[in-house]
Motif scaffolding. Structure first.
Motif, PDB file in Angstrom:
ATOM      1  N   ARG A 236      23.391  60.928 -19.563  1.00 47.57           N
ATOM      2  CA  ARG A 236      22.107  60.278 -19.892  1.00 47.57           C
ATOM      3  C   ARG A 236      21.627  60.716 -21.274  1.00 47.57           C
ATOM      4  O   ARG A 236      21.160  59.894 -22.069  1.00 47.57           O
ATOM      5  CB  ARG A 236      21.068  60.632 -18.836  1.00 47.57           C
ATOM      6  N   ASN A 237      21.772  61.990 -21.588  1.00 54.19           N
ATOM      7  CA  ASN A 237      21.364  62.478 -22.909  1.00 54.19           C
ATOM      8  C   ASN A 237      22.266  61.924 -24.008  1.00 54.19           C
ATOM      9  O   ASN A 237      21.804  61.652 -25.115  1.00 54.19           O
ATOM     10  CB  ASN A 237      21.384  64.012 -22.935  1.00 54.19           C
ATOM     11  N   TYR A 238      23.543  61.744 -23.687  1.00 52.25           N
ATOM     12  CA  TYR A 238      24.464  61.145 -24.662  1.00 52.25           C
ATOM     13  C   TYR A 238      24.023  59.720 -24.986  1.00 52.25           C
ATOM     14  O   TYR A 238      24.051  59.295 -26.145  1.00 52.25           O
ATOM     15  CB  TYR A 238      25.886  61.152 -24.105  1.00 52.25           C
ATOM     16  N   ARG A 239      23.575  58.997 -23.982  1.00 53.06           N
ATOM     17  CA  ARG A 239      23.138  57.618 -24.200  1.00 53.06           C
ATOM     18  C   ARG A 239      21.863  57.536 -25.024  1.00 53.06           C
ATOM     19  O   ARG A 239      21.553  56.492 -25.590  1.00 53.06           O
ATOM     20  CB  ARG A 239      22.930  56.917 -22.851  1.00 53.06           C
ATOM     21  N   HIS A 240      21.120  58.636 -25.087  1.00 55.32           N
ATOM     22  CA  HIS A 240      19.896  58.659 -25.889  1.00 55.32           C
ATOM     23  C   HIS A 240      20.179  58.879 -27.375  1.00 55.32           C
ATOM     24  O   HIS A 240      19.266  58.766 -28.201  1.00 55.32           O
ATOM     25  CB  HIS A 240      18.956  59.747 -25.378  1.00 55.32           C
ATOM     26  N   LEU A 241      21.437  59.214 -27.706  1.00 56.80           N
ATOM     27  CA  LEU A 241      21.792  59.288 -29.119  1.00 56.80           C
ATOM     28  C   LEU A 241      21.703  57.900 -29.731  1.00 56.80           C
ATOM     29  O   LEU A 241      21.855  56.890 -29.033  1.00 56.80           O
ATOM     30  CB  LEU A 241      23.223  59.825 -29.275  1.00 56.80           C
ATOM     31  N   ASN A 242      21.458  57.837 -31.046  1.00 52.55           N
ATOM     32  CA  ASN A 242      21.381  56.516 -31.658  1.00 52.55           C
ATOM     33  C   ASN A 242      22.758  55.864 -31.686  1.00 52.55           C
ATOM     34  O   ASN A 242      23.780  56.505 -31.461  1.00 52.55           O
ATOM     35  CB  ASN A 242      20.756  56.575 -33.063  1.00 52.55           C
ATOM     36  N   LEU A 243      22.770  54.574 -31.962  1.00 53.91           N
ATOM     37  CA  LEU A 243      23.990  53.780 -31.859  1.00 53.91           C
ATOM     38  C   LEU A 243      25.085  54.288 -32.804  1.00 53.91           C
ATOM     39  O   LEU A 243      26.252  54.371 -32.427  1.00 53.91           O
ATOM     40  CB  LEU A 243      23.668  52.308 -32.183  1.00 53.91           C
ATOM     41  N   HIS A 244      24.696  54.646 -34.018  1.00 55.70           N
ATOM     42  CA  HIS A 244      25.669  55.141 -34.992  1.00 55.70           C
ATOM     43  C   HIS A 244      26.342  56.418 -34.514  1.00 55.70           C
ATOM     44  O   HIS A 244      27.566  56.557 -34.597  1.00 55.70           O
ATOM     45  CB  HIS A 244      24.976  55.395 -36.335  1.00 55.70           C
ATOM     46  N   SER A 245      25.556  57.353 -33.982  1.00 50.91           N
ATOM     47  CA  SER A 245      26.101  58.634 -33.520  1.00 50.91           C
ATOM     48  C   SER A 245      27.106  58.425 -32.395  1.00 50.91           C
ATOM     49  O   SER A 245      28.182  59.031 -32.381  1.00 50.91           O
ATOM     50  CB  SER A 245      24.977  59.560 -33.049  1.00 50.91           C
ATOM     51  N   ARG A 246      26.760  57.544 -31.449  1.00 45.41           N
ATOM     52  CA  ARG A 246      27.656  57.297 -30.322  1.00 45.41           C
ATOM     53  C   ARG A 246      28.964  56.659 -30.788  1.00 45.41           C
ATOM     54  O   ARG A 246      30.040  57.011 -30.301  1.00 45.41           O
ATOM     55  CB  ARG A 246      26.967  56.403 -29.278  1.00 45.41           C
TER      56      ARG A 246
END
Length: 465
Positions: A236-246
């Motif tokens: 869930r915290n990974y999904r809160h990263l912005n699109l570029h970071s992911r």
């Protein structure tokens, strides 16, 4: 002087960035050519110092004369300085010094920094710049401390500590230079410290500063709310990263895994590389090669001995390079990712380019495609010119060397020192363009008329395919 500075401020931002790198290269070549910077046994001339300065500022790692056999202690300090200036950029470092002493950077200067760092806005710029310098220094200190565990007992305190610092700065800035000899890190092929610390530094430097800070925010959230209890909370915290970071994290991960798998598949039984190693050593050597392709340039195997399949596959990974806004070069992970996503969308007949439930802006996707096409065309031109001057060299090695230069990787099949001066000049330009990016170069060189407007004519149709 005031007039010169005023005129400089009026120049387009890409030209400012290019000139800052060119200035560092020129001054660096002068410093490296000084007698106090060289060993008595040095065989280098000014061209060799200029080539080295370009490679250091472009954080590539290719050389015509090895650092260990050319430069004194003072000269090697200059090498580290050039690598630092090249990795972070002269404009970034100067701005950090100015901000540290309480002075403001002009809005024009902030815009220049924004483009130099590939940052999308200028929010909290002072904190951002100073944090980059602070955290890079901290990471390098930690890396050097761990590396010294091996090198201090091997070389003594003075040489051991300096070698640790040298390799750490070179690895974090994805430069690939070493002060050990001509064989890169091949003598340390199975050393666990080298095979752990160097790849971690390469990955951290190549992810990009914006990804750092995004991950840092999520890590603070984990500590604050103690939300690390299970896999679902971490996801869930990974999904809160912005699109570029992911996108960058995902592509970096799979590129490393993919390169590692293909390297082992090709070289598993090859006695000249990893064929005679134990299972654990095969994995750690493969991991090291997979990571160094992210534009680092270190090698623990002899690339001249690789199977042809491995050599060709590695050129693809070198072409991709690291991520925007960091110390790495190449076409960049996110850029190639957008081109692949565009291709996938076209194959599936989709009118929009989507990623993770987001529709990507057309201008961003178009820019990514232009960069990829430019890199391909520039590599073709460079390879063609080198074949004119060094036609006796097998094409696959020229191809490998050219991609390595444009991707600012620095891996070599022992070819660069043997090329003619004309081909080495081509390699120099390739490294320079690869570090700054073809878009920056061509935007600066384009003679754009500010009064010219983007004209739209009647729609035309051309058959393709």
């Amino acid at each position: 002087m005031t007039t010169i500075i005023r005129r400089f401020n009026d120049w387009p931002i890409p030209i400012k960035i290019i000139l800052s790198f060119a200035l560092v290269i020129f001054l660096g070549s002068i410093l490296l050519s000084m007698p106090f910077s060289q060993l008595d046994s040095s065989e280098a001339n000014y061209f060799d110092h200029l080539f080295g300065a370009v490679s250091m500022v472009a954080v590539t790692g290719l050389f015509t004369q090895p650092v260990a056999h050319t430069y004194s202690f003072i000269g090697q300090v200059f090498v580290l300085l050039l690598i630092k200036l090249g990795g972070l950029g002269l404009i970034t470092i100067v701005s950090a010094v100015v901000l540290q002493f309480g002075r403001r950077v002009s809005i024009q200067g902030e815009v220049t920094l924004q483009q130099a760092l590939n940052r999308k806005d200028r929010t909290d710029f002072k904190y951002y710049i100073l944090s980059i310098v602070k955290y890079t220094t901290l990471i390098e200190l930690i890396g050097a401390s761990i590396m010294s565990i091996h090198f201090v007992p091997a070389f003594g305190w003075r040489d051991g500590l300096f070698t640790s610092v040298f390799l750490t700065i070179s690895a974090f800035n994805n430069a690939g230079f070493d002060n050990l000899g001509t064989a890169s890190l091949q003598p340390y092929m199975t050393n666990p410290i080298i095979n752990t610390v160097i790849p971690v530094l390469i990955i951290l430097g190549g992810l990009g500063f914006s990804v750092w800070f995004d991950i840092g925010k999520r890590f603070k959230s984990l500590l604050l709310y103690k939300d690390w209890k299970d896999w679902r909370s971490l996801k869930r915290n990974y999904r809160h990263l912005n699109l570029h970071s992911r996108l960058v994290i995902k592509w970096t991960f799979w590129l490393i895994i993919g390169a590692m798998f293909l390297f082992m598949l090709s070289e598993w039984n090859h006695p000249e590389t990893i064929g005679t190693l134990s299972l654990i050593d095969k994995f750690q050597v493969s991991f090291f090669q997979a990571v160094t392709l992210r534009t680092a340039g270190f090698g623990t195997v002899n690339y001249a001995e690789l199977h042809m399949f491995t050599l060709m596959v590695f050129t693809v990974f070198m072409f991709i390079g690291g991520s925007p806004g960091g110390t790495a070069g190449g076409a960049k992970t996110s850029t190639v990712a957008l081109a692949v996503i565009l291709l996938s969308s076209e194959i599936r007949g989709l009118s929009n380019v989507n990623y993770k439930h987001h529709t990507l802006k057309t201008e961003i996707v178009k820019r990514a495609l232009v960069i990829v096409v430019m890199f391909v065309l520039l590599n073709f031109v460079a390879i063609s010119i080198i074949t004119i001057f060094d036609g006796h060299v097998p094409l696959q090695f020229i191809f490998f060397e050219s991609i390595s230069a444009f991707g600012t990787v620095g891996l070599s099949a022992d070819l660069t020192p043997t090329l003619s001066r004309y081909s080495q000049t081509v390699i120099m330009f390739a490294m320079f363009i690869g570090r700054l990016g073809p878009i920056t170069i061509f935007t600066a060189l384009a003679n754009q008329d500010k009064k010219k407007k983007d004209v739209k004519y009647a729609t035309g149709e051309i058959l393709i395919g």
